[in-house]
Design a protein around this motif. Structure first.
Motif, PDB file in Angstrom:
ATOM      1  N   CYS A  94       0.861  -1.177   0.000  1.00 19.01           N
ATOM      2  CA  CYS A  94       0.000   0.000   0.000  1.00 19.01           C
ATOM      3  C   CYS A  94       0.896   1.225   0.000  1.00 19.01           C
ATOM      4  O   CYS A  94       1.912   1.244   0.686  1.00 19.01           O
ATOM      5  CB  CYS A  94      -0.864  -0.079   1.254  1.00 19.01           C
ATOM      6  N   TRP A  95       0.558   2.237  -0.766  1.00 17.40           N
ATOM      7  CA  TRP A  95       1.391   3.435  -0.820  1.00 17.40           C
ATOM      8  C   TRP A  95       1.067   4.349   0.350  1.00 17.40           C
ATOM      9  O   TRP A  95      -0.034   4.348   0.881  1.00 17.40           O
ATOM     10  CB  TRP A  95       1.230   4.161  -2.148  1.00 17.40           C
ATOM     11  N   SER A  96       2.044   5.137   0.728  1.00 16.31           N
ATOM     12  CA  SER A  96       1.876   6.072   1.838  1.00 16.31           C
ATOM     13  C   SER A  96       1.613   7.468   1.305  1.00 16.31           C
ATOM     14  O   SER A  96       2.141   7.855   0.272  1.00 16.31           O
ATOM     15  CB  SER A  96       3.148   6.104   2.687  1.00 16.31           C
ATOM     16  N   LEU A  97       0.809   8.204   2.013  1.00 16.57           N
ATOM     17  CA  LEU A  97       0.546   9.594   1.648  1.00 16.57           C
ATOM     18  C   LEU A  97       1.734  10.464   2.041  1.00 16.57           C
ATOM     19  O   LEU A  97       2.437  10.158   3.013  1.00 16.57           O
ATOM     20  CB  LEU A  97      -0.700  10.099   2.372  1.00 16.57           C
ATOM     21  N   PRO A  98       1.962  11.566   1.339  1.00 20.33           N
ATOM     22  CA  PRO A  98       3.015  12.502   1.748  1.00 20.33           C
ATOM     23  C   PRO A  98       2.731  13.064   3.145  1.00 20.33           C
ATOM     24  O   PRO A  98       1.571  13.202   3.542  1.00 20.33           O
ATOM     25  CB  PRO A  98       2.939  13.608   0.694  1.00 20.33           C
ATOM     26  N   PHE A  99       3.793  13.389   3.863  1.00 19.24           N
ATOM     27  CA  PHE A  99       3.677  13.867   5.241  1.00 19.24           C
ATOM     28  C   PHE A  99       2.731  15.056   5.335  1.00 19.24           C
ATOM     29  O   PHE A  99       1.839  15.091   6.190  1.00 19.24           O
ATOM     30  CB  PHE A  99       5.070  14.244   5.777  1.00 19.24           C
ATOM     31  N   LYS A 100       2.905  16.046   4.452  1.00 16.06           N
ATOM     32  CA  LYS A 100       2.080  17.255   4.489  1.00 16.06           C
ATOM     33  C   LYS A 100       0.601  16.923   4.277  1.00 16.06           C
ATOM     34  O   LYS A 100      -0.269  17.459   4.963  1.00 16.06           O
ATOM     35  CB  LYS A 100       2.551  18.238   3.424  1.00 16.06           C
ATOM     36  N   GLN A 101       0.317  16.038   3.358  1.00 16.97           N
ATOM     37  CA  GLN A 101      -1.069  15.642   3.087  1.00 16.97           C
ATOM     38  C   GLN A 101      -1.673  14.907   4.285  1.00 16.97           C
ATOM     39  O   GLN A 101      -2.838  15.095   4.619  1.00 16.97           O
ATOM     40  CB  GLN A 101      -1.126  14.775   1.834  1.00 16.97           C
ATOM     41  N   MET A 102      -0.864  14.098   4.945  1.00 18.55           N
ATOM     42  CA  MET A 102      -1.330  13.395   6.148  1.00 18.55           C
ATOM     43  C   MET A 102      -1.656  14.397   7.256  1.00 18.55           C
ATOM     44  O   MET A 102      -2.688  14.286   7.913  1.00 18.55           O
ATOM     45  CB  MET A 102      -0.259  12.426   6.658  1.00 18.55           C
ATOM     46  N   MET A 103      -0.767  15.387   7.440  1.00 25.77           N
ATOM     47  CA  MET A 103      -0.992  16.402   8.472  1.00 25.77           C
ATOM     48  C   MET A 103      -2.284  17.164   8.197  1.00 25.77           C
ATOM     49  O   MET A 103      -3.094  17.366   9.102  1.00 25.77           O
ATOM     50  CB  MET A 103       0.190  17.382   8.523  1.00 25.77           C
ATOM     51  N   GLU A 104      -2.490  17.566   6.944  1.00 25.56           N
ATOM     52  CA  GLU A 104      -3.694  18.313   6.580  1.00 25.56           C
ATOM     53  C   GLU A 104      -4.951  17.472   6.810  1.00 25.56           C
ATOM     54  O   GLU A 104      -5.944  17.967   7.341  1.00 25.56           O
ATOM     55  CB  GLU A 104      -3.620  18.764   5.127  1.00 25.56           C
ATOM     56  N   GLY A 105      -4.903  16.210   6.422  1.00 25.50           N
ATOM     57  CA  GLY A 105      -6.049  15.325   6.602  1.00 25.50           C
ATOM     58  C   GLY A 105      -6.369  15.097   8.062  1.00 25.50           C
ATOM     59  O   GLY A 105      -7.539  15.119   8.477  1.00 25.50           O
ATOM     60  N   LEU A 106      -5.337  14.887   8.860  1.00 32.62           N
ATOM     61  CA  LEU A 106      -5.528  14.655  10.295  1.00 32.62           C
ATOM     62  C   LEU A 106      -6.107  15.896  10.969  1.00 32.62           C
ATOM     63  O   LEU A 106      -7.030  15.802  11.779  1.00 32.62           O
ATOM     64  CB  LEU A 106      -4.190  14.263  10.925  1.00 32.62           C
ATOM     65  N   GLN A 107      -5.576  17.083  10.611  1.00 30.95           N
ATOM     66  CA  GLN A 107      -6.092  18.340  11.169  1.00 30.95           C
ATOM     67  C   GLN A 107      -7.546  18.562  10.754  1.00 30.95           C
ATOM     68  O   GLN A 107      -8.367  19.018  11.555  1.00 30.95           O
ATOM     69  CB  GLN A 107      -5.225  19.525  10.721  1.00 30.95           C
TER      70      GLN A 107
END
Length: 70
Positions: free
Chosen positions: A3-16
């Motif tokens: 499974c591919w991982s999301l970019p760090f910035k995209q993960m932060m935005e999604g979590l926020q």
């Protein structure tokens, strides 16, 4: 199964975004810890966020969630 991982910035935005929608106070340092410990897996990150929120660790800026120290 890989499974591919999301970019760090995209993960932060999604979590926020999820934290705002659920009215959870999520300090940026804790969000960074969650993203790092989840290996950039959004499902794991959301589960860690939920675990921290239930354990009431999310509400202080300087606390780290005990569930993150795995």
């Amino acid at each position: 199964m890989s499974c591919w991982s999301l970019p760090f910035k995209q993960m932060m935005e999604g979590l926020q975004e999820v934290a705002r929608a659920e009215k959870i106070n999520l300090p940026e340092p804790l969000a960074e810890q969650i993203v790092s410990k989840s290996d950039r897996n959004m499902r794991r990150a959301l589960l860690l966020l939920e675990a921290c929120h239930v354990a009431q660790y999310v509400h202080t800026t300087h606390n780290s969630c005990t569930y993150i120290r795995v």
